[in-house]
Design a protein around this motif. Structure first.
Motif, mmCIF file in Angstrom:
data_model
loop_
_atom_site.group_PDB
_atom_site.id
_atom_site.type_symbol
_atom_site.label_atom_id
_atom_site.label_comp_id
_atom_site.label_asym_id
_atom_site.label_seq_id
_atom_site.Cartn_x
_atom_site.Cartn_y
_atom_site.Cartn_z
ATOM 1 N N VAL A 188 -45.642 32.376 -46.156
ATOM 2 C CA VAL A 188 -44.918 32.855 -44.981
ATOM 3 C C VAL A 188 -45.208 31.945 -43.795
ATOM 4 N N ARG A 189 -44.137 31.392 -43.247
ATOM 5 C CA ARG A 189 -44.222 30.631 -42.004
ATOM 6 C C ARG A 189 -43.049 31.068 -41.130
ATOM 7 N N PRO A 190 -43.200 30.998 -39.802
ATOM 8 C CA PRO A 190 -42.115 31.439 -38.926
ATOM 9 C C PRO A 190 -40.924 30.500 -38.994
ATOM 10 N N ALA A 191 -39.782 30.994 -38.575
ATOM 11 C CA ALA A 191 -38.591 30.155 -38.425
ATOM 12 C C ALA A 191 -38.476 29.726 -36.969
ATOM 13 N N TRP A 192 -37.876 28.552 -36.765
ATOM 14 C CA TRP A 192 -37.557 28.078 -35.421
ATOM 15 C C TRP A 192 -36.037 28.146 -35.266
ATOM 16 N N GLU A 193 -35.571 29.366 -35.063
ATOM 17 C CA GLU A 193 -34.157 29.586 -34.763
ATOM 18 C C GLU A 193 -33.916 29.251 -33.286
ATOM 19 N N TRP A 216 -33.967 23.286 -38.833
ATOM 20 C CA TRP A 216 -33.287 22.048 -39.183
ATOM 21 C C TRP A 216 -34.322 20.919 -39.245
ATOM 22 N N PHE A 217 -34.189 20.061 -40.243
ATOM 23 C CA PHE A 217 -35.133 18.960 -40.363
ATOM 24 C C PHE A 217 -35.185 18.115 -39.092
ATOM 25 N N VAL A 218 -34.042 17.954 -38.429
ATOM 26 C CA VAL A 218 -34.024 17.092 -37.250
ATOM 27 C C VAL A 218 -34.681 17.737 -36.032
ATOM 28 N N LEU A 219 -35.217 18.959 -36.184
ATOM 29 C CA LEU A 219 -36.068 19.477 -35.115
ATOM 30 C C LEU A 219 -37.251 18.541 -34.892
ATOM 31 N N ASP A 220 -37.670 17.839 -35.953
ATOM 32 C CA ASP A 220 -38.792 16.916 -35.795
ATOM 33 C C ASP A 220 -38.446 15.718 -34.911
ATOM 34 N N LEU A 221 -37.168 15.370 -34.792
ATOM 35 C CA LEU A 221 -36.776 14.351 -33.810
ATOM 36 C C LEU A 221 -36.942 14.912 -32.407
ATOM 37 N N ALA A 222 -36.472 16.131 -32.188
ATOM 38 C CA ALA A 222 -36.646 16.751 -30.876
ATOM 39 C C ALA A 222 -38.127 16.856 -30.523
ATOM 40 N N TRP A 225 -31.941 21.871 -43.770
ATOM 41 C CA TRP A 225 -32.783 22.954 -43.244
ATOM 42 C C TRP A 225 -33.937 23.188 -44.205
ATOM 43 N N GLY A 226 -35.144 23.240 -43.665
ATOM 44 C CA GLY A 226 -36.294 23.481 -44.531
ATOM 45 C C GLY A 226 -37.576 23.542 -43.731
ATOM 46 N N LEU A 227 -38.675 23.243 -44.390
ATOM 47 C CA LEU A 227 -40.004 23.326 -43.786
ATOM 48 C C LEU A 227 -40.272 22.058 -42.982
ATOM 49 N N VAL A 228 -40.596 22.236 -41.700
ATOM 50 C CA VAL A 228 -40.821 21.103 -40.801
ATOM 51 C C VAL A 228 -42.164 21.256 -40.091
ATOM 52 N N HIS A 229 -42.714 20.136 -39.651
ATOM 53 C CA HIS A 229 -43.945 20.140 -38.868
ATOM 54 C C HIS A 229 -43.710 20.836 -37.532
ATOM 55 N N ALA A 230 -42.592 20.503 -36.873
ATOM 56 C CA ALA A 230 -42.126 21.133 -35.634
ATOM 57 C C ALA A 230 -42.866 20.697 -34.377
ATOM 58 N N ASP A 231 -43.879 19.831 -34.503
ATOM 59 C CA ASP A 231 -44.548 19.302 -33.311
ATOM 60 C C ASP A 231 -45.073 17.893 -33.587
ATOM 61 N N LEU A 232 -44.293 17.119 -34.356
ATOM 62 C CA LEU A 232 -44.737 15.799 -34.789
ATOM 63 C C LEU A 232 -44.408 14.763 -33.711
#
Length: 351
Positions: free
Chosen positions: A173-178, A257-263, A226-233
Motif C-alpha cells: 500500500v502506497r498513497p496515490a498522487w491524484e 503519472w510517471f512524468v510526475l517525476d519530471l515535475a 501511470w504507476g509507482l513513482v518516486h515523486a520527489d526525485l
C-alpha cells in the motif's frame, strides 16, 4: 541515507518544548533510547543527531563516532501505522536486489521487521525506518547543473521500467498522487491559497490551476503512463560520490503519472531562467530508456504547474516546509511567473 552536507532544516522538538532544535542537535532522549533499544545499539556509545526535517525527521546515527545509519522518523499526524513504510521498503529492496539504481539498504530492527514503531513520553507512536549510511554530497536544487537533470531523467526512466515489472507483495500500500492530493481542498502539503499574494495574483494562479487540471482530466492512465513513482526525485534527494549516484528519500513514493517525476525534478526552481533547459535535459535523459509522447509532455507540464502550487502551499502553511533559503522566499512571486508562462503555452518547459 544522507550526507554531512545534507540540506538544512529544523529539528524534532521534544514533547512540550517551545521552538525546534537546529540541524546537528541531538535527538530527544526518549527517541535516542528507543532507537538504541530497537536496533541494538549501545545507547552510551551511540549519537543520534538531526539532519533535516520536513514532514519527517531524518537523523544520523553514529556509533563510537562513526556514521553507521540514517533513521527517518515519521510524525504521528503524517504516518500512524507501519504498512505504508513497509511497502516503501519492499519496493526499495527490490530496486536494490535487481541493481536498478543505487539505494541505501534497510537495517532491520531486532524484532526482524523492516520498521519500528516507538512511543514517546506521551504515548504517541512514531514509525521509524533505518537504512545504511551512504556517503556522498547532496546537490543544491537551485544550482544543480543541467547535466544532473539529464541523469535524473535517465534514473527516473530506469525506476519506471522497474516499477512496471515489480511484483508487489501482498498488502502493498502506497498513497496515490491524484491532482486533488496536489492542489485540492484536502491537499497533502497544504493550501496554496494561503500564500501572501494580492487577490489578482491568486486569481491568476487559480486560472493556471484550472488549466492544468483540465489538461489532466483525460490524461492517459494506461500502464505505460501511470504507476509507482518516486515523486520527489530532485537534486536534493540524490547523493553524488564521484560518478556514483544514490537515490534517497522514497517516503513520498506512490502511484501517479510517471512524468510526475519530471515535475518533481524541478521542485521550486520552475521560475528560474534555466528551467526549460533542465526540463529538456531531463526529457532527453528519460528518452534514453523510455519514450515520451507529446501527450506525456503536456501531462508533465500540467503536473509541473500543480507541483509549483503544491510547494507554494507547503511553504505558506508550514514554516519547515518547501524549499530552503532564498528559494523559499521566491515561491510566491515565482509561482505567479510560472503561472503566466504556463497560461501562455502549456508546454513551455519542453518546447
Amino acid at each position: 541515507m544522507t550526507t554531512d552536507d545534507a540540506p538544512g532544516g529544523t529539528g524534532l522538538a521534544e514533547p512540550g518544548a517551545s521552538g525546534l532544535p537546529a540541524v546537528g542537535a541531538p535527538a530527544p532522549a526518549w527517541l535516542h533510547e528507543a532507537l538504541a533499544a530497537a536496533w541494538g545499539w549501545d545507547a552510551a556509545e551511540t549519537e543520534v543527531d538531526l539532519l533535516r526535517l520536513s514532514r519527517n525527521a531524518t537523523f544520523r546515527v553514529r556509533v563510537r563516532g562513526v556514521p553507521v545509519a540514517a533513521t527517518r522518523v515519521a510524525a504521528p499526524p503524517y504516518m500512524d501505522d507501519t504498512a505504508a513504510v513497509e511497502s516503501e521498503v519492499a519496493w526499495v529492496a527490490s530496486i536494490a536486489g535487481t541493481g536498478t539504481v543505487r539505494v541505501p539498504t534497510t537495517i532491520a530492527p531486532l524484532d526482524g521487521r523492516t520498521v519500528a514503531l516507538v512511543a514517546d513520553e506521551v504515548e504517541r507512536h512514531w514509525v521509524c525506518h533505518t537504512a545504511t549510511w551512504a556517503r556522498g554530497t547532496v546537490a543544491d536544487d537551485a544550482t544543480a547543473p543541467v547535466a544532473l537533470h539529464r541523469r535524473l531523467g535517465t534514473t527516473a526512466a530506469v525506476l519506471h521500467e522497474h516499477a512496471l515489472g515489480f511484483a508487489r507483495p501482498r498488502g502493498f500500500v502506497r498513497p496515490a498522487w491524484e491532482p486533488a492530493d496536489l492542489v485540492g481542498p484536502g491537499s497533502r502539503w497544504g493550501a496554496w491559497e494561503s500564500a501572501c499574494l494580492p487577490p489578482a495574483d491568486l486569481a491568476l494562479l487559480a486560472r493556471a490551476r484550472d488549466a492544468a487540471l483540465a489538461e489532466l482530466h483525460d490524461a492517459s492512465r494506461a500502464p505505460d503512463a501511470w504507476g509507482l513513482v518516486h515523486a520527489d526525485l530532485r537534486p536534493g534527494n540524490v547523493l553524488l560520490d564521484g560518478d556514483d549516484l544514490t537515490v534517497i528519500d522514497f517516503d513520498d513514493s506512490g502511484f501517479s503519472w510517471f512524468v510526475l517525476d519530471l515535475a518533481a525534478a524541478l521542485t521550486g526552481v520552475e521560475h528560474l531562467p534555466d528551467a526549460p533547459d533542465r526540463a529538456q535535459a531531463w526529457a532527453a535523459g528519460y528518452q534514453e530508456v523510455r519514450p515520451l509522447t507529446s501527450a506525456d509532455e503536456r501531462t508533465a507540464c500540467a503536473l509541473s504547474m500543480l507541483r509549483r502550487l503544491q510547494v507554494l502551499g507547503r511553504t505558506a502553511t508550514d514554516p519547515r516546509g518547501g524549499p530552503s533559503g532564498a528559494l523559499r522566499a521566491e515561491q510566491p512571486a515565482g509561482s505567479v511567473l510560472v503561472a503566466e508562462r504556463y497560461l501562455r503555452s502549456p508546454t513551455w518547459l519542453l518546447r
